[in-house]
Design a protein around this motif. Structure first.
Motif, PDB file in Angstrom:
ATOM      1  N   ASP A  21       0.839  -1.185   0.000  1.00 57.59           N
ATOM      2  CA  ASP A  21       0.000   0.000   0.000  1.00 57.59           C
ATOM      3  C   ASP A  21       0.884   1.248   0.000  1.00 57.59           C
ATOM      4  N   SER A  22       0.541   2.192  -0.879  1.00 55.52           N
ATOM      5  CA  SER A  22       1.402   3.366  -1.035  1.00 55.52           C
ATOM      6  C   SER A  22       1.403   4.265   0.188  1.00 55.52           C
ATOM      7  N   ASP A  23       0.352   4.215   0.981  1.00 52.97           N
ATOM      8  CA  ASP A  23       0.281   5.055   2.158  1.00 52.97           C
ATOM      9  C   ASP A  23       0.810   4.358   3.407  1.00 52.97           C
ATOM     10  N   CYS A  24       1.157   3.088   3.314  1.00 58.81           N
ATOM     11  CA  CYS A  24       1.584   2.340   4.513  1.00 58.81           C
ATOM     12  C   CYS A  24       3.078   2.048   4.487  1.00 58.81           C
ATOM     13  N   LYS A  25       3.524   1.187   3.600  1.00 53.24           N
ATOM     14  CA  LYS A  25       4.912   0.765   3.468  1.00 53.24           C
ATOM     15  C   LYS A  25       5.465   0.201   4.780  1.00 53.24           C
ATOM     16  N   LEU A  26       4.625  -0.348   5.608  1.00 53.53           N
ATOM     17  CA  LEU A  26       5.049  -0.903   6.889  1.00 53.53           C
ATOM     18  C   LEU A  26       5.742  -2.238   6.676  1.00 53.53           C
ATOM     19  N   VAL A  27       6.826  -2.435   7.462  1.00 57.20           N
ATOM     20  CA  VAL A  27       7.530  -3.713   7.403  1.00 57.20           C
ATOM     21  C   VAL A  27       6.776  -4.701   8.283  1.00 57.20           C
ATOM     22  N   ASP A  28       6.334  -5.756   7.688  1.00 54.66           N
ATOM     23  CA  ASP A  28       5.583  -6.780   8.425  1.00 54.66           C
ATOM     24  C   ASP A  28       6.364  -8.075   8.335  1.00 54.66           C
ATOM     25  N   PHE A  29       6.606  -8.669   9.523  1.00 50.25           N
ATOM     26  CA  PHE A  29       7.374  -9.921   9.534  1.00 50.25           C
ATOM     27  C   PHE A  29       6.500 -11.141   9.182  1.00 50.25           C
ATOM     28  N   LEU A  30       5.215 -10.938   9.195  1.00 48.60           N
ATOM     29  CA  LEU A  30       4.291 -11.996   8.734  1.00 48.60           C
ATOM     30  C   LEU A  30       3.362 -11.396   7.681  1.00 48.60           C
ATOM     31  N   PRO A  31       3.850 -11.143   6.489  1.00 52.18           N
ATOM     32  CA  PRO A  31       3.033 -10.460   5.471  1.00 52.18           C
ATOM     33  C   PRO A  31       2.013 -11.403   4.843  1.00 52.18           C
ATOM     34  N   PHE A  32       1.043 -10.794   4.173  1.00 53.68           N
ATOM     35  CA  PHE A  32      -0.018 -11.540   3.479  1.00 53.68           C
ATOM     36  C   PHE A  32       0.078 -11.252   1.984  1.00 53.68           C
ATOM     37  N   THR A  33      -0.094 -12.299   1.185  1.00 59.57           N
ATOM     38  CA  THR A  33      -0.071 -12.163  -0.276  1.00 59.57           C
ATOM     39  C   THR A  33      -1.499 -12.265  -0.804  1.00 59.57           C
ATOM     40  N   CYS A  34      -1.941 -11.249  -1.524  1.00 59.45           N
ATOM     41  CA  CYS A  34      -3.299 -11.246  -2.090  1.00 59.45           C
ATOM     42  C   CYS A  34      -3.399 -12.301  -3.195  1.00 59.45           C
ATOM     43  N   ASP A  35      -4.462 -13.078  -3.134  1.00 62.94           N
ATOM     44  CA  ASP A  35      -4.643 -14.150  -4.137  1.00 62.94           C
ATOM     45  C   ASP A  35      -5.249 -13.640  -5.431  1.00 62.94           C
ATOM     46  N   ARG A  36      -5.509 -12.368  -5.572  1.00 67.10           N
ATOM     47  CA  ARG A  36      -6.042 -11.813  -6.818  1.00 67.10           C
ATOM     48  C   ARG A  36      -4.978 -10.971  -7.550  1.00 67.10           C
TER      49      ARG A  36
END
Length: 287
Positions: free
Chosen positions: A15-30
């Motif tokens: 997300d362009s407004d977030c850019k947060l580093v997440d150690f457990l990220p989620f991948t969108c299936d679409r």
């Protein structure tokens, strides 16, 4: 990003407004982008391909059929393809017409919860007319309608009876023709025997006074059976008695009977051949 032990651990939110580093990220299936916990849903990250795997069906007002909209395709194109290929306006009444109870005077619309099939006439009725006397049930159907294979069995039996009758008639015709042929052969044999006996009797009548005369005149007598020539009638008579009457039948040497068509056994008497066929082979043409 990451740790000294795990340098590849964690990713930035797409997300362009977030850019947060997440150690457990989620991948969108679409859209196959990586997002954090807060922006993992389609609405939060405003996914442009959220309807990629959705199934949207539109009911056609002309034929009442469902038309599935193809993702990433203009709905107008999908609709035009349906109208040109699958659309059938005559199907509209069949789909939209509601099924009612067939009992006389009943206007109950049959749905899943109030439909019962009669066990005798196998017709759907409402709960009020579920019993036979209520809807004037005609009773159970015949066995032939419930079991269609009975008709096939009856047809096969008729065919077998026809084949048996045809085989019986053919065998009787064959026996009749065979007996007629044998009788003709026997009649010709008897005619030849009578002719030979008449010639022999005539020779016996003239042998007493004409034997020497014929011998003196140099006449030659010829056997009517085999064509052998003799100088006197007495010699001819002895020849006939020894050669042609040895088997007990004067015309037996010239009578020829075909072999049995079943077992190839030979017979000199036609009657014996016919009796053999009737006794051993049943008088039929089948082996």
């Amino acid at each position: 990003m990451g740790t000294p032990e795990f340098p590849d651990l964690g990713k930035h939110c797409a997300d362009s407004d977030c850019k947060l580093v997440d150690f457990l990220p989620f991948t969108c299936d679409r859209c196959y982008q990586v997002y954090c916990l807060e922006h993992r849903s389609y609405i939060k990250h405003r996914c442009t391909k959220a309807d990629k795997q959705d199934v949207t069906v539109v009911i056609c007002p002309l034929c009442a059929k469902g038309v599935r909209l193809v993702p990433e395709q203009d709905p107008n194109i999908t609709w035009e393809n349906h109208v040109n290929t699958d659309c059938d306006p005559s199907n509209y009444e069949k789909v939209t017409k509601k099924k009612k109870c067939p009992a006389a005077g009943c206007k109950e619309i049959l749905v899943f919860s109030n439909t019962i099939k009669c066990k005798d006439c196998t017709i759907d009725h409402c709960l009020k007319h579920r019993f036979g006397p209520d809807h004037k049930c005609p009773g159970p159907k015949k066995v032939e309608t419930n079991f269609p294979f009975m008709n096939l069995m009856n047809r096969s039996r008729k065919k077998e009876s026809k084949t048996n009758s045809s085989s019986t008639s053919s065998s009787s015709k064959w026996t009749t023709s065979f007996l007629n042929a044998a009788s003709n052969i026997r009649a010709s044999a008897e005619a030849g025997m009578s002719k030979l006996s008449g010639e022999i009797n005539q020779a016996w009548g003239t042998s007493s006074d004409g034997g020497r005369k014929s011998n003196d005149n140099g006449q030659v007598e010829q056997c009517p059976q085999c064509g052998a020539k003799f100088s006197s009638i007495t010699t001819l008579i002895n020849h006939v008695q020894k050669v042609h009457e040895r088997s007990g039948s004067r015309f037996a040497a010239n009578v020829t009977i075909d072999a049995c068509p079943k077992c190839s056994k030979g017979f000199t008497d036609p009657v014996s051949l016919v009796e053999h066929v009737e006794r051993e082979h049943g008088g039929t043409s089948r082996r």
